[in-house]
Each structure stands twice: as C-alpha cells, then as structure tokens.
Design a protein around this motif. Structure first.
Motif, PDB file in Angstrom:
ATOM      1  N   GLY A 156      -2.626  55.793  76.885  1.00 37.12           N
ATOM      2  CA  GLY A 156      -3.279  54.222  76.856  1.00 37.12           C
ATOM      3  C   GLY A 156      -4.292  54.014  77.026  1.00 37.12           C
ATOM      4  O   GLY A 156      -4.748  52.852  77.435  1.00 37.12           O
ATOM      5  N   LEU A 157      -5.350  55.125  76.886  1.00 41.04           N
ATOM      6  CA  LEU A 157      -6.678  54.841  77.160  1.00 41.04           C
ATOM      7  C   LEU A 157      -7.374  54.181  75.931  1.00 41.04           C
ATOM      8  O   LEU A 157      -6.788  54.066  75.036  1.00 41.04           O
ATOM      9  CB  LEU A 157      -7.517  56.289  77.161  1.00 41.04           C
ATOM     10  N   MET A 158      -8.332  53.404  76.203  1.00 48.47           N
ATOM     11  CA  MET A 158      -8.992  52.498  75.037  1.00 48.47           C
ATOM     12  C   MET A 158     -10.386  53.363  74.663  1.00 48.47           C
ATOM     13  O   MET A 158     -11.106  53.548  75.298  1.00 48.47           O
ATOM     14  CB  MET A 158      -9.424  51.098  75.743  1.00 48.47           C
ATOM     15  N   VAL A 159     -10.071  54.051  73.479  1.00 40.53           N
ATOM     16  CA  VAL A 159     -11.225  54.935  73.079  1.00 40.53           C
ATOM     17  C   VAL A 159     -12.257  54.464  72.307  1.00 40.53           C
ATOM     18  O   VAL A 159     -12.243  53.406  71.263  1.00 40.53           O
ATOM     19  CB  VAL A 159     -10.466  56.053  72.088  1.00 40.53           C
ATOM     20  N   LEU A 160     -13.394  54.688  72.705  1.00 45.55           N
ATOM     21  CA  LEU A 160     -14.727  54.033  72.222  1.00 45.55           C
ATOM     22  C   LEU A 160     -15.413  55.217  71.346  1.00 45.55           C
ATOM     23  O   LEU A 160     -15.099  56.256  71.580  1.00 45.55           O
ATOM     24  CB  LEU A 160     -15.747  53.802  73.249  1.00 45.55           C
ATOM     25  N   GLY A 161     -15.946  54.521  70.292  1.00 40.16           N
ATOM     26  CA  GLY A 161     -16.892  55.730  69.504  1.00 40.16           C
ATOM     27  C   GLY A 161     -18.355  55.186  69.612  1.00 40.16           C
ATOM     28  O   GLY A 161     -18.792  54.398  70.700  1.00 40.16           O
ATOM     29  N   LEU A 162     -19.039  55.540  68.769  1.00 33.72           N
ATOM     30  CA  LEU A 162     -20.654  55.108  68.625  1.00 33.72           C
ATOM     31  C   LEU A 162     -20.674  54.309  67.536  1.00 33.72           C
ATOM     32  O   LEU A 162     -20.493  54.537  66.361  1.00 33.72           O
ATOM     33  CB  LEU A 162     -21.617  56.428  68.672  1.00 33.72           C
ATOM     34  N   PRO A 163     -21.227  53.124  67.744  1.00 32.53           N
ATOM     35  CA  PRO A 163     -21.500  52.230  66.711  1.00 32.53           C
ATOM     36  C   PRO A 163     -22.681  52.332  65.652  1.00 32.53           C
ATOM     37  O   PRO A 163     -23.740  53.089  66.417  1.00 32.53           O
ATOM     38  CB  PRO A 163     -21.668  50.627  67.355  1.00 32.53           C
ATOM     39  N   THR A 204      -1.294  56.175  84.690  1.00 33.76           N
ATOM     40  CA  THR A 204      -2.356  56.524  85.522  1.00 33.76           C
ATOM     41  C   THR A 204      -3.734  56.053  84.669  1.00 33.76           C
ATOM     42  O   THR A 204      -4.671  55.249  85.445  1.00 33.76           O
ATOM     43  CB  THR A 204      -2.342  57.890  85.995  1.00 33.76           C
ATOM     44  N   LEU A 205      -3.867  56.303  83.641  1.00 38.78           N
ATOM     45  CA  LEU A 205      -4.959  56.150  82.743  1.00 38.78           C
ATOM     46  C   LEU A 205      -4.854  54.933  81.894  1.00 38.78           C
ATOM     47  O   LEU A 205      -5.932  54.650  81.169  1.00 38.78           O
ATOM     48  CB  LEU A 205      -5.273  57.390  81.920  1.00 38.78           C
ATOM     49  N   ALA A 206      -3.783  54.183  81.878  1.00 37.52           N
ATOM     50  CA  ALA A 206      -3.862  53.237  80.851  1.00 37.52           C
ATOM     51  C   ALA A 206      -4.590  51.996  81.167  1.00 37.52           C
ATOM     52  O   ALA A 206      -4.745  51.651  82.247  1.00 37.52           O
ATOM     53  CB  ALA A 206      -2.211  52.546  80.869  1.00 37.52           C
ATOM     54  N   GLY A 207      -5.136  51.428  79.939  1.00 35.52           N
ATOM     55  CA  GLY A 207      -6.198  50.438  80.042  1.00 35.52           C
ATOM     56  C   GLY A 207      -7.647  50.964  80.428  1.00 35.52           C
ATOM     57  O   GLY A 207      -8.514  50.021  80.600  1.00 35.52           O
ATOM     58  N   LYS A 208      -7.745  52.246  80.655  1.00 39.32           N
ATOM     59  CA  LYS A 208      -9.141  52.699  80.895  1.00 39.32           C
ATOM     60  C   LYS A 208     -10.006  52.984  79.642  1.00 39.32           C
ATOM     61  O   LYS A 208      -9.374  53.551  78.665  1.00 39.32           O
ATOM     62  CB  LYS A 208      -9.354  53.912  81.844  1.00 39.32           C
ATOM     63  N   PRO A 209     -11.345  52.728  79.626  1.00 37.93           N
ATOM     64  CA  PRO A 209     -11.983  53.346  78.502  1.00 37.93           C
ATOM     65  C   PRO A 209     -12.457  54.603  78.606  1.00 37.93           C
ATOM     66  O   PRO A 209     -12.481  55.307  79.622  1.00 37.93           O
ATOM     67  CB  PRO A 209     -13.519  52.357  78.668  1.00 37.93           C
ATOM     68  N   ALA A 210     -12.362  55.248  77.219  1.00 42.17           N
ATOM     69  CA  ALA A 210     -12.800  56.708  77.210  1.00 42.17           C
ATOM     70  C   ALA A 210     -13.598  56.990  75.837  1.00 42.17           C
ATOM     71  O   ALA A 210     -13.554  55.974  75.012  1.00 42.17           O
ATOM     72  CB  ALA A 210     -11.278  57.652  77.091  1.00 42.17           C
ATOM     73  N   ALA A 265     -25.871  60.948  73.028  1.00 46.00           N
ATOM     74  CA  ALA A 265     -24.818  61.356  73.906  1.00 46.00           C
ATOM     75  C   ALA A 265     -25.205  60.416  75.146  1.00 46.00           C
ATOM     76  O   ALA A 265     -24.324  60.049  75.742  1.00 46.00           O
ATOM     77  CB  ALA A 265     -25.249  62.835  74.472  1.00 46.00           C
ATOM     78  N   ILE A 266     -26.553  60.032  75.326  1.00 48.82           N
ATOM     79  CA  ILE A 266     -26.757  59.274  76.631  1.00 48.82           C
ATOM     80  C   ILE A 266     -26.394  57.815  76.248  1.00 48.82           C
ATOM     81  O   ILE A 266     -25.758  57.323  76.872  1.00 48.82           O
ATOM     82  CB  ILE A 266     -28.268  59.370  76.361  1.00 48.82           C
ATOM     83  N   ALA A 267     -26.400  57.491  74.983  1.00 46.71           N
ATOM     84  CA  ALA A 267     -25.934  56.198  74.433  1.00 46.71           C
ATOM     85  C   ALA A 267     -24.208  55.948  74.533  1.00 46.71           C
ATOM     86  O   ALA A 267     -24.067  55.273  75.076  1.00 46.71           O
ATOM     87  CB  ALA A 267     -26.356  55.864  72.980  1.00 46.71           C
ATOM     88  N   LEU A 268     -23.608  56.970  74.418  1.00 41.19           N
ATOM     89  CA  LEU A 268     -22.341  57.244  74.377  1.00 41.19           C
ATOM     90  C   LEU A 268     -21.850  57.096  75.865  1.00 41.19           C
ATOM     91  O   LEU A 268     -20.816  56.198  76.290  1.00 41.19           O
ATOM     92  CB  LEU A 268     -21.575  58.519  73.774  1.00 41.19           C
ATOM     93  N   GLY A 269     -22.578  57.742  76.800  1.00 39.93           N
ATOM     94  CA  GLY A 269     -22.194  57.571  78.155  1.00 39.93           C
ATOM     95  C   GLY A 269     -22.640  56.297  78.695  1.00 39.93           C
ATOM     96  O   GLY A 269     -21.576  55.862  79.450  1.00 39.93           O
ATOM     97  N   ARG A 270     -23.581  55.497  78.372  1.00 36.13           N
ATOM     98  CA  ARG A 270     -23.869  54.370  78.708  1.00 36.13           C
ATOM     99  C   ARG A 270     -22.790  53.165  78.167  1.00 36.13           C
ATOM    100  O   ARG A 270     -22.557  52.194  79.084  1.00 36.13           O
ATOM    101  CB  ARG A 270     -25.433  53.989  78.169  1.00 36.13           C
ATOM    102  N   ARG A 271     -22.707  53.482  77.122  1.00 37.88           N
ATOM    103  CA  ARG A 271     -21.529  52.625  76.463  1.00 37.88           C
ATOM    104  C   ARG A 271     -20.102  52.490  76.950  1.00 37.88           C
ATOM    105  O   ARG A 271     -19.365  51.376  77.326  1.00 37.88           O
ATOM    106  CB  ARG A 271     -21.257  52.760  74.971  1.00 37.88           C
ATOM    107  N   LEU A 272     -19.681  53.948  77.454  1.00 31.61           N
ATOM    108  CA  LEU A 272     -18.542  53.930  78.301  1.00 31.61           C
ATOM    109  C   LEU A 272     -18.765  53.319  79.792  1.00 31.61           C
ATOM    110  O   LEU A 272     -17.657  52.696  80.052  1.00 31.61           O
ATOM    111  CB  LEU A 272     -18.177  55.455  78.679  1.00 31.61           C
ATOM    112  N   ALA A 273     -19.612  53.490  80.202  1.00 38.61           N
ATOM    113  CA  ALA A 273     -19.940  53.012  81.716  1.00 38.61           C
ATOM    114  C   ALA A 273     -19.999  51.495  81.740  1.00 38.61           C
ATOM    115  O   ALA A 273     -19.324  50.709  82.484  1.00 38.61           O
ATOM    116  CB  ALA A 273     -21.225  53.372  82.220  1.00 38.61           C
ATOM    117  N   GLU A 274     -20.669  50.955  80.631  1.00 39.98           N
ATOM    118  CA  GLU A 274     -20.767  49.385  80.386  1.00 39.98           C
ATOM    119  C   GLU A 274     -19.440  48.657  80.213  1.00 39.98           C
ATOM    120  O   GLU A 274     -19.299  47.766  80.950  1.00 39.98           O
ATOM    121  CB  GLU A 274     -21.901  49.015  79.222  1.00 39.98           C
TER     122      GLU A 274
END
Length: 203
Positions: free
Chosen positions: A140-147, A106-112, A185-194
């Motif tokens: 299978g989620l694609m996990v993002l951090g903060l650069p 269900t979640l495979a390939g989605k960003p997180a 926190a705002i930057a992380l949410g924005r990066r996830l949505a982008e």
C-alpha cells in the motif's frame, strides 16, 4: 510545540558497494529537507545452504533492518543491485518475511521510491526497479519516480531513469558515480522526503 523529525528509511543491499553509495546520496537528499532524518539500513546476504553465514551485526556500515524500522518510518527508499534483471535474493527474502506488516497495513499510505546499480549498462536497471515496486504496491505504499523536470534524465549516458535512481557500476563495481547519477539520486531522496512532509501536513 515542535514535531519530531520524520524518519525516512533508506533500505538497501549492496555486495560491492555501488548500491550503498547510491543509498548514501539518497540519504543526503532526504536530509536536505528540513524536518527529515535518513535512517540507513541493510539486509544480510542469503546463504545457499541452510546454515546462517552472516554475523548478527554487520562488521561495518549500516545496521541490519528490523521490522520496527518499517513501523517507525514516514517514507521508504529501497535499493538493490541487479540480479538477472531482478532484485537480489537478499532483498526479496526480506520482503517475503513482512506478511504481518502487510496484514496490519504498517506501510499503507507512506511514500516510497526505488534505486539500483548494474554491472552492465543495459543489464536490467529498469526491470529491477519495477521488480522492487511490486511488494511496495502490495504493502500500500505510494511509489514515486523521477519526473522529467530533472534535466539529467535527458543528458545521462549511464544511470538514471524515471522509475528511480540508478548507477552503471561496471563489471568490477568500480565505476565512479557520474554527476548526472549523483544529482538524480539526491533529487529522488529530496522528493521522497518532501512528499512525506506534505503528507504529514494534511494528516
């Protein structure tokens, strides 16, 4: 024909409100991206006895998450306070009940992404963030951090890590979120949505 807005699920557990405040900031970042809507959801507390102790519907705040929320989201942010350097039992209990979604992909390939709050400055922020990543990788989620292009990572004197957003809430949970923590926190949410928008564009 216009496409419907993407739903970004911001799933959190919060005992005293600090993690909830971070979730709201991440949702703010999500909704700063055109075509994205944040869906705030929480999980019930886990009882130390076998009887249910939480109401079916929270008295206030975000509704409890349903498994359909996982299927409907295009991206996922997961947040929990720190419990001895790990995610809280309530969040772990939720993920332990997602075997069917794991089997079906269900979640495979989605960003997180992940976020946390701690009572003490060195109380396990980074290990808690890493612990929350583990079930996400299994799904299978694609996990993002903060650069480190976010300059606040170099100036913060409280929360904020490359593994995800964080907040030092103090032992009583009443420390206010700093400007650096807020921006991250705002930057992380924005990066996830982008990232969710970009993935839809190439699907």
């Amino acid at each position: 024909m216009n496409q419907p807005n993407l739903i970004i699920l911001v799933l959190f557990y919060s005992r005293h409100g600090a993690t909830r405040k971070l979730a709201e900031l991440i949702a703010q970042g999500v909704e700063s991206v055109p075509g994205c809507d944040a869906r705030l959801r929480t999980v019930p507390a886990v009882s130390t006895v076998t009887e249910a102790t939480e109401p079916d519907v929270p008295a206030d705040g975000a509704p409890y998450v349903e498994l359909d929320d996982l299927a409907e989201c295009a991206g996922l942010a997961v947040g929990s306070p720190t419990r001895f350097g790990n995610m809280a039992a309530a969040m772990k209990y939720f993920w332990d009940g997602t075997a069917a979604q794991w089997l079906s992909g269900t979640l495979a390939g989605k960003p997180a992404c992940v976020f946390t709050s701690t009572g003490s400055l060195h109380g396990g922020q980074e290990s808690t963030l890493l612990s929350m990543m583990i079930p996400l990788f299994h799904h299978g989620l694609m996990v993002l951090g903060l650069p480190y292009t976010n300059p606040e990572l170099m100036t913060t004197s409280s929360g904020g890590t490359p593994y995800g957003a964080s907040h030092w809430s103090g032992l009583d949970g009443k420390k206010t979120i700093t400007e650096d923590e807020k921006r991250l926190a705002i930057a992380l949410g924005r990066r996830l949505a982008e990232t969710a928008v970009k993935l839809r564009a190439v699907a």
